[in-house]
Write an enzyme that holds these catalytic residues in place. Structure first.
Site, short mmCIF file in Angstrom:
data_model
loop_
_atom_site.label_atom_id
_atom_site.label_comp_id
_atom_site.label_asym_id
_atom_site.label_seq_id
_atom_site.Cartn_x
_atom_site.Cartn_y
_atom_site.Cartn_z
N TYR A 133 -4.28 -86.72 28.98
CA TYR A 133 -2.82 -86.63 29.00
C TYR A 133 -2.22 -87.52 30.09
O TYR A 133 -2.54 -87.39 31.27
CB TYR A 133 -2.38 -85.18 29.23
CG TYR A 133 -2.87 -84.18 28.21
CD1 TYR A 133 -3.33 -84.58 26.96
CD2 TYR A 133 -2.89 -82.82 28.50
CE1 TYR A 133 -3.78 -83.66 26.03
CE2 TYR A 133 -3.34 -81.89 27.58
CZ TYR A 133 -3.79 -82.33 26.34
OH TYR A 133 -4.25 -81.40 25.43
N GLY A 152 -0.73 -75.07 18.85
CA GLY A 152 0.09 -75.15 17.64
C GLY A 152 0.62 -73.82 17.17
O GLY A 152 0.94 -73.66 15.98
#
Length: 299
Positions: free
Chosen positions: A51, A197
């Site tokens: 990231y 998610g």
């Protein structure tokens, strides 16, 4: 904030976790979100060396400071940045894992990582070497436990029985129920699922109508199917955000739901939804209105 045991480990993590990927690269803004999460009782933070070219780890490490001891910190390895190119390639070699762990420790400003996760995997990987390396890192005290972030059943079947992994990170929500067929295997092997998610790109929140306008579909749902399904769910349940969290946490195999936040407002909405989950106990309508898919493509 309630906590659940991560597999058979000694780690107990909050039912809601903070996903680092959505954090701003502005250190002050990111710090306000991390501090707010910790103050709310969230003790599990998930990041990855991938990231923001490692900047996400640096920001989280700097923000935690003296509060590091109060946090179960998870990061990932396996996706290696290609020098001089804005891309990465898969590298799960033991030599790279041994190199990457020290880089993550340095960026996070800590001398150990609570949960070190392989950030993917293919059936062709050197699984004996990978597992041996993770076990060595445990013996050295550099990590407390390890796991994997994967949606590939063939990989899970190879990795879990041969290792002492304690977690599997998987995309799972009321709109993506494919992992359900693997919960029994994961639990049997002494691991827990940590979901990502959970709110399905914002579709399982009370702003679903706005989010729907920006998507061409989701998973195997067409836009029309999404509209029908979400309209029906909203008619049956008062708060889709709370429903999304409650739906995941109804599963005993799931230890935590990782939800990102790019602002304090987003985090506040998640925390408010979490406070309502005990009022949602009937999921029969969700099961009826959503698709019960399986990972056929990975068999």
């Amino acid at each position: 904030m309630k906590k659940r045991q991560l597999g058979t480990s000694e780690l107990f993590i909050s039912e809601i976790s903070l996903g680092g990927m959505s954090l701003s690269t502005d250190k002050k803004q990111a710090a306000t979100i991390v501090d707010m999460a910790l103050d709310a009782g969230i003790n599990y933070i998930d990041t990855a060396d991938l990231y923001d070219y490692g900047a996400n780890e640096e920001i989280i490490g700097a923000t935690l400071g003296k509060r590091r001891k109060d946090v179960i910190l998870a990061t990932k390895v396996g996706n290696r940045w290609t020098e001089g190119v804005n891309s990465w390639h898969w590298d799960a070699s033991p030599s790279y894992i041994k190199e990457a762990i020290h880089a993550s420790l340095r960026r996070l400003g800590t001398d150990y990582i609570d949960l070190y996760q392989l950030h993917g995997g293919t059936i062709e990987d050197d699984w004996d070497g990978i597992i041996s390396t993770f076990e060595d890192l445990k013996k050295e005290g550099l990590i407390r436990e390890y796991g994997i972030s994967s949606i590939r059943p063939n990989v899970l079947r190879r990795f879990l029985p041969a290792s002492s992994a304690k977690s599997v990170m998987m995309q799972y929500s009321a709109l993506d129920r494919r992992p359900e067929e693997w919960f029994e295997l994961i639990a049997k092997e002494g691991a827990s699922v940590v979901t990502r998610g959970t709110v399905a790109k914002g579709l399982l929140t009370n702003s679903w109508q706005q989010r729907l306008q920006h998507l061409n579909g989701f998973n195997t749902y067409t836009v029309d199917e999404l509209s029908t399904t979400l309209t029906d769910l909203a008619a049956q349940y008062d708060d889709l955000h709370a429903l999304a969290i409650a739906f995941n946490l109804k599963e005993p195999t799931i230890a935590s739901t990782v939800i990102g936040a790019s602002s304090q407002q987003q985090l506040a909405e998640t925390l408010a939804a979490y406070e309502k989950i005990d009022s949602i106990t009937d999921f029969k309508k969700v099961n009826k209105l959503t698709k019960d898919e399986h990972y056929q493509e990975h068999r």
